[in-house]
Every structure is written in C-alpha cells, then in structure tokens.
Design a protein around this motif. Structure first.
Motif, PDB file in Angstrom:
ATOM      1  N   SER A   6     -11.466   2.020 -12.499  1.00 46.08           N
ATOM      2  CA  SER A   6     -11.593   3.457 -12.236  1.00 46.08           C
ATOM      3  C   SER A   6     -11.478   4.195 -13.575  1.00 46.08           C
ATOM      4  O   SER A   6     -10.870   3.675 -14.520  1.00 46.08           O
ATOM      5  CB  SER A   6     -10.513   3.933 -11.268  1.00 46.08           C
ATOM      6  N   PRO A   7     -12.045   5.376 -13.692  1.00 41.24           N
ATOM      7  CA  PRO A   7     -12.001   6.102 -14.968  1.00 41.24           C
ATOM      8  C   PRO A   7     -10.585   6.362 -15.487  1.00 41.24           C
ATOM      9  O   PRO A   7     -10.368   6.382 -16.701  1.00 41.24           O
ATOM     10  CB  PRO A   7     -12.711   7.420 -14.660  1.00 41.24           C
ATOM     11  N   ASP A   8      -9.610   6.531 -14.591  1.00 37.83           N
ATOM     12  CA  ASP A   8      -8.237   6.771 -15.032  1.00 37.83           C
ATOM     13  C   ASP A   8      -7.460   5.484 -15.317  1.00 37.83           C
ATOM     14  O   ASP A   8      -6.309   5.524 -15.733  1.00 37.83           O
ATOM     15  CB  ASP A   8      -7.484   7.632 -14.020  1.00 37.83           C
ATOM     16  N   GLY A   9      -8.083   4.323 -15.087  1.00 40.61           N
ATOM     17  CA  GLY A   9      -7.441   3.041 -15.353  1.00 40.61           C
ATOM     18  C   GLY A   9      -6.380   2.646 -14.347  1.00 40.61           C
ATOM     19  O   GLY A   9      -5.674   1.658 -14.539  1.00 40.61           O
ATOM     20  N   GLU A  10      -6.263   3.383 -13.253  1.00 34.72           N
ATOM     21  CA  GLU A  10      -5.231   3.117 -12.253  1.00 34.72           C
ATOM     22  C   GLU A  10      -5.648   2.111 -11.185  1.00 34.72           C
ATOM     23  O   GLU A  10      -4.808   1.496 -10.549  1.00 34.72           O
ATOM     24  CB  GLU A  10      -4.806   4.421 -11.572  1.00 34.72           C
ATOM     25  N   ARG A  11      -6.975   1.972 -10.945  1.00 34.44           N
ATOM     26  CA  ARG A  11      -7.469   1.118  -9.867  1.00 34.44           C
ATOM     27  C   ARG A  11      -8.638   0.274 -10.351  1.00 34.44           C
ATOM     28  O   ARG A  11      -9.301   0.597 -11.329  1.00 34.44           O
ATOM     29  CB  ARG A  11      -7.931   1.975  -8.676  1.00 34.44           C
ATOM     30  N   ILE A  12      -8.883  -0.795  -9.608  1.00 32.02           N
ATOM     31  CA  ILE A  12     -10.020  -1.677  -9.885  1.00 32.02           C
ATOM     32  C   ILE A  12     -10.753  -1.906  -8.568  1.00 32.02           C
ATOM     33  O   ILE A  12     -10.137  -2.292  -7.569  1.00 32.02           O
ATOM     34  CB  ILE A  12      -9.558  -3.032 -10.457  1.00 32.02           C
ATOM     35  N   ALA A  13     -12.047  -1.637  -8.574  1.00 32.67           N
ATOM     36  CA  ALA A  13     -12.892  -2.004  -7.438  1.00 32.67           C
ATOM     37  C   ALA A  13     -13.455  -3.381  -7.746  1.00 32.67           C
ATOM     38  O   ALA A  13     -13.749  -3.702  -8.906  1.00 32.67           O
ATOM     39  CB  ALA A  13     -14.020  -0.994  -7.254  1.00 32.67           C
ATOM     40  N   TRP A  44     -13.595  -4.152  -2.342  1.00 33.11           N
ATOM     41  CA  TRP A  44     -12.178  -3.868  -2.191  1.00 33.11           C
ATOM     42  C   TRP A  44     -11.722  -3.042  -3.388  1.00 33.11           C
ATOM     43  O   TRP A  44     -12.350  -3.066  -4.445  1.00 33.11           O
ATOM     44  CB  TRP A  44     -11.375  -5.168  -2.132  1.00 33.11           C
ATOM     45  N   VAL A  45     -10.592  -2.367  -3.229  1.00 28.68           N
ATOM     46  CA  VAL A  45      -9.957  -1.626  -4.316  1.00 28.68           C
ATOM     47  C   VAL A  45      -8.504  -2.053  -4.367  1.00 28.68           C
ATOM     48  O   VAL A  45      -7.868  -2.247  -3.323  1.00 28.68           O
ATOM     49  CB  VAL A  45     -10.066  -0.095  -4.094  1.00 28.68           C
ATOM     50  N   ILE A  46      -7.986  -2.210  -5.585  1.00 29.88           N
ATOM     51  CA  ILE A  46      -6.597  -2.609  -5.783  1.00 29.88           C
ATOM     52  C   ILE A  46      -6.023  -1.778  -6.921  1.00 29.88           C
ATOM     53  O   ILE A  46      -6.752  -1.379  -7.844  1.00 29.88           O
ATOM     54  CB  ILE A  46      -6.506  -4.128  -6.093  1.00 29.88           C
ATOM     55  N   ASN A  47      -4.744  -1.474  -6.852  1.00 29.18           N
ATOM     56  CA  ASN A  47      -4.090  -0.790  -7.960  1.00 29.18           C
ATOM     57  C   ASN A  47      -4.032  -1.738  -9.155  1.00 29.18           C
ATOM     58  O   ASN A  47      -3.995  -2.961  -8.999  1.00 29.18           O
ATOM     59  CB  ASN A  47      -2.672  -0.351  -7.569  1.00 29.18           C
ATOM     60  N   ALA A  48      -3.997  -1.180 -10.345  1.00 29.83           N
ATOM     61  CA  ALA A  48      -4.015  -1.993 -11.563  1.00 29.83           C
ATOM     62  C   ALA A  48      -2.819  -2.930 -11.658  1.00 29.83           C
ATOM     63  O   ALA A  48      -2.896  -3.964 -12.323  1.00 29.83           O
ATOM     64  CB  ALA A  48      -4.078  -1.093 -12.798  1.00 29.83           C
TER      65      ALA A  48
END
Length: 172
Positions: A16-23, A36-40
């Motif tokens: 994600s642009p803020d570096g907090e999540r990963i798709a 899926w999406v997961i927190n960093a």
C-alpha cells in the motif's frame, strides 16, 4: 514470513502507498485465485475478493483507498475491477465482451489516481490485437485514450512516470 499457507501459494505482493498493508494473491491448487490483504506486521489478513473465478494483479490507488485488479469469471473474458481497500463496493471497471475481446489486464493507477492504464487484447481477428487504454476512474474524469501497438503480440507491466507524462511497459 507473513503468510502461513499449506495448500495454497501466495504471490504477486503489492505494498500500500503508506507501507502499512500488503495486497497479495492466494492461488489454490485447482487454479483459482483471490486477492488478500494483510498488515505489514503479519496481522489482520482478510480476503478482498472471492470466487467464482479468479482475481490477480492487485495494484493500489495512490491514496490507498482502493485497489484495481484483473478478474476472470466462468464464461467471461478477463476484465479490470476496482474495490475499496476494505473489500466493499467491488465493481467492474471494464467490460470485455468475450466475442470481441480476449482480456483487459495489467491495470496501473496514474500518480494522481484519476486514471487507470490497462492492456486490452482483442479477439475475432482484430487488425490491432493489443492496445493500451487510459481511462478515467470517474465518468467525469479526463478523456479516454487508446494507444494501438502495431505488431505487438502482448504487453504487460505498465508503469506511470511520476509526472504522469509517460507510460513504460513490456511488449513482445
């Protein structure tokens, strides 16, 4: 290791642009896939999409509020979809008529989030089988653009320049 899958494969990660999540894409042994999406930090994993069909190629909007991806469903050609980052409001962004079109894929958000570039592959013996399209995300946005790729058999991996003046891509 962020994911702990046993019968599936996780690939195609996108920060994600803020570096907090990963798709990322979870591929099943039967060939189906979902995003899926997961927190960093590895917590809070959730499915962004679910079948029937398959979804892949997630790409975040510049503000991190939405994702674009390619989706295939039984009896349909591949098309681009947009969904909110929490999984709500999924909608088809393109409609690829399977009698005229093979695939819309490789979505890439413009740096300001107003447009999405994607590759369209035509069917039915089209003279120009591969084109890159640049469409506004909202109907009131900029005018759509089509770039025909003469003699190209394939294009993918679209990337905007930071000032949105140029698109880079892979072509064969």
């Amino acid at each position: 290791m962020l994911t702990n899958l046993t019968d599936q494969v996780a690939d195609d990660p996108a920060w994600s642009p803020d570096g907090e999540r990963i798709a990322y894409v979870v591929r099943e042994s039967n060939g189906a896939s979902d995003i899926w999406v997961i927190n960093a930090d590895g917590s809070g994993a959730y499915a962004l999409t679910s079948g029937p069909g398959s979804s892949w190629g997630p790409t975040w909007s510049p503000d991190g509020s939405r994702l674009a991806y390619t989706r295939s469903a039984p009896g349909q050609a591949d098309q681009i979809w947009i969904v909110r980052a929490d999984g709500s409001n999924p909608r088809a962004f393109t409609y690829c008529d399977p009698t005229e079109c093979v695939q819309d894929g490789s979505p890439a958000w413009s740096p300001d989030g107003s447009r999405i570039a994607f590759v369209g592959v035509s069917g039915a013996g089209a003279i120009i089988p591969v084109s890159i399209f640049i469409w506004p995300v909202e109907k009131s946005g900029p005018k759509p653009v089509a770039i025909e790729l003469d003699s190209a058999r394939w294009a993918s991996d679209l990337a905007w320049s930071p000032d949105a003046s140029t698109l880079a891509f892979t072509r064969s």
